[in-house]
Design an enzyme around this catalytic site. Structure first.
Site, mmCIF file in Angstrom:
data_model
loop_
_atom_site.group_PDB
_atom_site.id
_atom_site.type_symbol
_atom_site.label_atom_id
_atom_site.label_comp_id
_atom_site.label_asym_id
_atom_site.label_seq_id
_atom_site.Cartn_x
_atom_site.Cartn_y
_atom_site.Cartn_z
ATOM 1 N N GLU A 15 -37.508 -35.131 -31.956
ATOM 2 C CA GLU A 15 -36.928 -37.012 -33.080
ATOM 3 C C GLU A 15 -36.838 -37.200 -32.292
ATOM 4 O O GLU A 15 -36.635 -37.643 -31.496
ATOM 5 C CB GLU A 15 -35.250 -35.807 -33.713
ATOM 6 C CG GLU A 15 -35.109 -36.520 -35.226
ATOM 7 C CD GLU A 15 -34.065 -36.660 -35.597
ATOM 8 O OE1 GLU A 15 -33.037 -35.289 -34.552
ATOM 9 O OE2 GLU A 15 -33.142 -37.190 -36.160
ATOM 10 N N ARG A 23 -31.414 -22.862 -24.449
ATOM 11 C CA ARG A 23 -31.991 -23.909 -24.335
ATOM 12 C C ARG A 23 -30.846 -24.358 -22.741
ATOM 13 O O ARG A 23 -30.095 -23.896 -22.150
ATOM 14 C CB ARG A 23 -30.892 -25.179 -25.284
ATOM 15 C CG ARG A 23 -29.999 -25.758 -25.242
ATOM 16 C CD ARG A 23 -28.877 -26.471 -25.735
ATOM 17 N NE ARG A 23 -29.820 -27.336 -26.860
ATOM 18 C CZ ARG A 23 -29.652 -28.446 -27.422
ATOM 19 N NH1 ARG A 23 -29.693 -28.843 -25.887
ATOM 20 N NH2 ARG A 23 -30.720 -28.430 -28.751
ATOM 21 N N LYS A 68 -29.493 -36.913 -26.631
ATOM 22 C CA LYS A 68 -30.337 -37.600 -26.855
ATOM 23 C C LYS A 68 -29.373 -39.374 -27.044
ATOM 24 O O LYS A 68 -29.365 -40.221 -26.975
ATOM 25 C CB LYS A 68 -30.833 -38.000 -28.051
ATOM 26 C CG LYS A 68 -32.672 -37.515 -26.806
ATOM 27 C CD LYS A 68 -33.912 -37.234 -28.232
ATOM 28 C CE LYS A 68 -33.921 -35.849 -28.566
ATOM 29 N NZ LYS A 68 -35.008 -36.035 -30.023
HETATM 30 P P1 ATP Z 1 -30.659 -33.767 -28.176
HETATM 31 O O1 ATP Z 1 -29.333 -33.384 -28.763
HETATM 32 O O2 ATP Z 1 -31.606 -34.091 -25.838
HETATM 33 O O3 ATP Z 1 -31.477 -35.178 -29.240
HETATM 34 P P2 ATP Z 1 -32.624 -31.821 -30.027
HETATM 35 O O4 ATP Z 1 -32.884 -31.024 -30.217
HETATM 36 O O5 ATP Z 1 -31.253 -32.837 -30.861
HETATM 37 O O6 ATP Z 1 -32.570 -32.912 -28.573
HETATM 38 P P3 ATP Z 1 -35.369 -33.063 -30.179
HETATM 39 O O7 ATP Z 1 -35.858 -34.200 -30.890
HETATM 40 O O8 ATP Z 1 -34.622 -31.982 -32.021
HETATM 41 O O9 ATP Z 1 -33.920 -32.956 -29.942
HETATM 42 O O10 ATP Z 1 -35.766 -31.439 -30.011
HETATM 43 C C1 ATP Z 1 -37.268 -31.548 -30.143
HETATM 44 C C2 ATP Z 1 -37.035 -29.509 -29.070
HETATM 45 O O11 ATP Z 1 -36.638 -29.853 -28.109
HETATM 46 C C3 ATP Z 1 -37.003 -29.078 -29.839
HETATM 47 O O12 ATP Z 1 -37.686 -27.685 -30.126
HETATM 48 C C4 ATP Z 1 -35.498 -28.347 -29.120
HETATM 49 O O13 ATP Z 1 -34.896 -27.039 -29.180
HETATM 50 C C5 ATP Z 1 -35.801 -28.797 -28.034
HETATM 51 N N1 ATP Z 1 -34.781 -29.404 -26.797
HETATM 52 C C6 ATP Z 1 -34.062 -30.227 -26.408
HETATM 53 N N2 ATP Z 1 -33.302 -30.265 -25.513
HETATM 54 C C7 ATP Z 1 -33.468 -28.877 -25.044
HETATM 55 C C8 ATP Z 1 -32.950 -28.188 -23.886
HETATM 56 N N3 ATP Z 1 -32.245 -28.350 -23.433
HETATM 57 N N4 ATP Z 1 -33.092 -27.321 -23.292
HETATM 58 C C9 ATP Z 1 -34.902 -26.213 -24.363
HETATM 59 N N5 ATP Z 1 -35.158 -26.624 -25.166
HETATM 60 C C10 ATP Z 1 -34.409 -28.085 -26.008
HETATM 61 MG MG MG Z 2 -32.113 -32.841 -32.798
#
Ligand code: ATP
Ligand code: MG
Length: 537
Positions: free
Chosen positions: A28, A252, A262
Site C-alpha cells: 500500500e 511475518r 509503516k
Molecule cells: P505495515 O504494517 O508495515 O504497514 P503492511 O502489511 O500493512 O505492513 P503492506 O504495504 O500492506 O504493508 O505490505 C505489502 C506486503 O508486504 C504484504 O504482502 C505484506 O504481507 C508484506 N509484509 C509487510 N510486513 C511484513 C513483514 N514484517 N514480514 C514479511 N512480509 C511483510
Molecule cells: Mg497493510
C-alpha cells in the site's frame, strides 16, 4: 529440500496446474518500505525467478486517504534497488472490474446495500461464541440494491451513509465471513484516479480480484490473513470465472527492538524523532541503504532467515552478520581516529616524515598501500590510560604498544588538563621495530591505529545504536526511544577519506565498517556495523 512454498509450487508445476507461475508484491503506498517488506519482495521475486515465472510490483492503492505519489516513487526505487525486477501495476486500474464484480454479486443475490452505522455493525457482528444478527436490509430486493449502489457510485450518498456488504453468513464461526463490507462511500481524491470514484472497495474484496486480473498463481501473504482466506476464496468463487489464484501464508518477519509498521514509522518521521524516512537508524530500506547496507546483504539476510510458518523475532545480529561478512571481503581499509588524542614522538626531529607500507587483509588477501607518518600523530583517546584496568593491552605511562604498520613506541609522559585528563601523550620510537623489518625481539601486547596529524582530514563519524530501548513490557514505542541512538564524533581520518565518493565503504581499523553518507556534502561517515557481533553499534 526447499521451503514449504517451493514444495507447493513445484508440485503445481509438475501436475500442470500452474505451468507458469506469477507472484506479486502488493504494497500500500502509504509509507516507505521496511526490512519486513524486503522479506516479502525477496520471497516473491525469488520464487518467480527460480521457477521461470513473472513477478509483479502491484500497488494496493485502494485507500485514497493515506496514499501518496512520494510513497509510490520511493517504493519503486527501493524494489529496484533490492534487485527485484517486476512490472509496476496499480490496483486502482482495476476499479472498473471490481465495480462490475460487485454488481455481479448483487445480481446473484450475494451482496446488499446496508445503512447500519459502524457502531451498529460492530454490535450486530456477534462474538466468537455468539452468532451475529442479520441486518434488516439483508433481504433488500436486487433492483433496489443495484439502484442504491449506483447512487453510491454517482456521489449521491454521503460518506459513511451506505455500505455494500457481501451476503455470506452471520452465523459463521469465522468473523470475516459475517457479511463483511465490500464497498464504502468515500469522496476522496485518489492519487491516480483523481475524483472519478466516490466509492472504494475494501481490501478483502479487492485483493483477490487484483490477483485474478493479473493471473497471479500463488498469492503469498503474511499469517494474519489466514482467517481471511475463506473470504478470498468466496469472492473468487462468486465473481470470477477465469484462472484462479490461491493464497498462501507465511510468518511475518520481526526484528528485535525494531518497529515494523509503516504507521509507526510514519509517526517517528512526522514527530521528528528521526531525521526522515531515510534516517540511518530506521529499518526502512531507504534508511538501511543510507546506513550502508548493500542490496546483496539484505537479500542474503532474507535467504538465511528462511520462510517460516510461525511468527518469531530475529536478532539484529543476524542482519548485521550479513553486511559484516560481505564488507570484510570487499571494504577498503583505512585508519580514522574517532576521539582524537595528540601523540608526539620525542626522539625524532620536528620535520620528520616517512612513508610507510600500510598492510591489511582484504578478505583473505594480503594487501598494502602507502601511508604517511610523522612525529605528530593522533591516537584514540581510549587507547591511552593513566589508570589501566587489568589486562589493558594498549598504551600506558611507561608502557609500550605497536602503532599499526609503523613502530613500537614507549610512552614517556603526558600533559593533563585541569581535571587530570590526558590532553597530549609523549612517546619515543623504539629503534629497529619498523613493521615488516622488525628483528628487535621487542614484544608488545597491543597494536593501535593512528593518523598523521600533519596529513589528515577532519571527518564526522556517526555511530548508531538501537532506536528503541530493550524492553519487553509492551510500553508504547514513543516511551521506548533510546536517547543515545546517535553519537556524533569530530574525528580525524587519513587523507584518502577526503576523496571517497558518497556511498563508498571502508573498514576503519578497529572501529567497524563505515560508509560515506550519501546525502551530506561534507566528509560524513556512518558506521554501518561494528567489527564483531555484540560490539557497540
Ligand atoms: P505495515 O504494517 O508495515 O504497514 P503492511 O502489511 O500493512 O505492513 P503492506 O504495504 O500492506 O504493508 O505490505 C505489502 C506486503 O508486504 C504484504 O504482502 C505484506 O504481507 C508484506 N509484509 C509487510 N510486513 C511484513 C513483514 N514484517 N514480514 C514479511 N512480509 C511483510
Ligand atoms: Mg497493510
Amino acid at each position: 529440500m526447499g521451503n514449504f512454498l517451493e514444495e507447493i509450487i513445484e508440485s503445481d508445476i509438475k501436475s500442470g496446474k500452474t505451468p507458469n507461475i506469477i507472484t506479486r508484491f502488493p504494497p500500500e503506498p502509504n509509507g516507505y518500505l521496511h526490512i519486513g517488506h524486503a522479506k516479502s519482495i525477496c520471497l516473491n521475486y525469488g520464487l518467480a525467478k527460480k521457477y521461470g515465472g513473472k513477478f509483479n510490483l502491484r500497488f494496493d492503492d485502494t485507500n485514497p486517504v493515506k496514499e501518496d505519489d512520494e510513497f509510490v516513487a520511493s517504493i519503486v526505487a527501493d524494489v529496484k534497488w533490492l534487485g527485484a525486477d517486476g512490472e509496476v501495476l496499480f490496483a486502482s486500474d482495476y476499479f472498473d472490474t471490481m465495480y462490475e464484480c460487485a454488481v455481479k454479486l448483487i445480481k446473484k443475490g450475494l451482496a446488499y446495500v446496508d445503512d447500519v452505522t459502524a457502531e451498529q455493525m460492530r454490535e450486530m457482528r456477534g462474538t466468537l461464541t455468539e452468532k451475529g444478527k442479520e441486518s434488516k436490509r439483508r433481504n433488500r430486493p436486487v433492483d433496489e440494491n443495484i439502484k442504491l449502489f449506483e447512487d453510491m457510485k454517482n456521489g449521491k450518498v454521503a460518506d459513511g451513509e451506505l455500505v455494500l456488504r457481501a451476503k455470506i453468513d452471520m452465523a459463521s464461526p469465522n468473523m470475516n465471513m459475517r457479511d463483511p463490507i465490500i464497498y464504502r462511500v468515500l469522496k476522496a481524491h485518489h492519487h491516480r484516479q483523481k475524483d472519478k470514484w466516490n466509492i472504494y472497495p475494501m481490501y478483502d474484496f479487492a485483493h483477490p480480484i487484483e490477483d485474478a486480473v493479473e493471473g497471479i498463481t500463488h498469492s503469498i501473504c503474511t499469517l494474519e490473513f489466514e482467517d481471511h482466506r475463506p473470504l478470498y476464496d468466496w469472492v473468487l468463487d462468486n465473481c470470477w470465472d477465469g484462472a484462479r489464484p490461491h493464497q498462501y501464508e507465511f510468518a511475518r518477519l520481526g526484528v528485535e527492538r525494531t518497529i515494523m509498521s509503516k504507521r509507526y514509522l510514519k509517526k517517528l518521521v512526522d514527530e521528528k524523532f528521526v531525521d526522515g524516512w531515510d534516517d540511518p537508524r530506521m529499518p526502512t530500506l531507504a534508511g538501511l541503504r543510507r546506513r550502508g547496507y548493500t542490496p546483496s546483504s539484505i537479500r542474503e539476510f532474507c535467504e538465511r532467515i528462511g520462510v517460516a510458518k510461525a511468527n518469531s523475532e530475529v536478532e539484529t545480529g543476524q542482519l548485521e552478520s550479513c553486511i559484516r561478512e560481505e564488507l570484510n571481503a570487499t571494504a577498503a581499509r583505512a585508519m580514522a581516529v574517532l576521539e582524537p588524542l595528540e601523540l608526539e614522538i620525542t626522539n625524532r626531529d620536528a620535520d620528520f616524515a616517512e612513508t610507510l607500507e600500510f598492510s591489511y587483509n582484504l578478505g583473505e588477501q594480503e594487501k598494502t598501500r602507502e601511508v604517511s607518518f610523522s612525529g605528530s600523530l593522533y591516537i584514540e583517546k581510549d587507547d591511552f590510560s593513566l589508570d589501566p584496568p587489568p589486562k589493558y593491552k594498549r598504551l600506558t605511562l611507561g608502557g609500550t604498544v605497536r602503532l599499526k604498520s609503523a613502530y613500537i613506541i614507549r610512552c614517556t609522559g603526558c600533559d593533563k588538563d585541569e581535571n587530570g585528563n590526558p590532553v597530549k601523550v609523549y612517546a619515543e620510537i623504539i629503534e629497529g621495530t619498523k613493521s615488516g623489518q622488525d628483528n628487535s625481539g621487542v614484544k608488545v601486547k597491543g597494536v593501535i591505529h593512528w593518523v598523521n596529524k600533519k596529513d589528515c582530514v577532519n571527518i564526522t563519524a556517526r555511530l548508531y545504536d538501537y532506536l528503541l530501548d530493550d524492553d519487553k513490557t509492551g510500553r508504547d514505542f514513543s516511551e521506548r526511544l533510546n536517547k543515545d541512538s546517535l553519537q556524533v564524533c569530530a574525528a580525524k581520518g587519513e587523507r584518502i577519506l577526503e576523496t571517497a565518493a558518497k556511498g563508498d565503504n571502508f573498514q576503519f581499523l578497529r572501529q567497524g565498517y563505515f560508509v560515506r553518507d550519501i546525502k551530506s556534502d561534507g566528509a560524513v561517515f556512518n558506521r554501518i556495523v561494528g567489527l564483531k557481533d555484540g560490539f557497540k553499534r
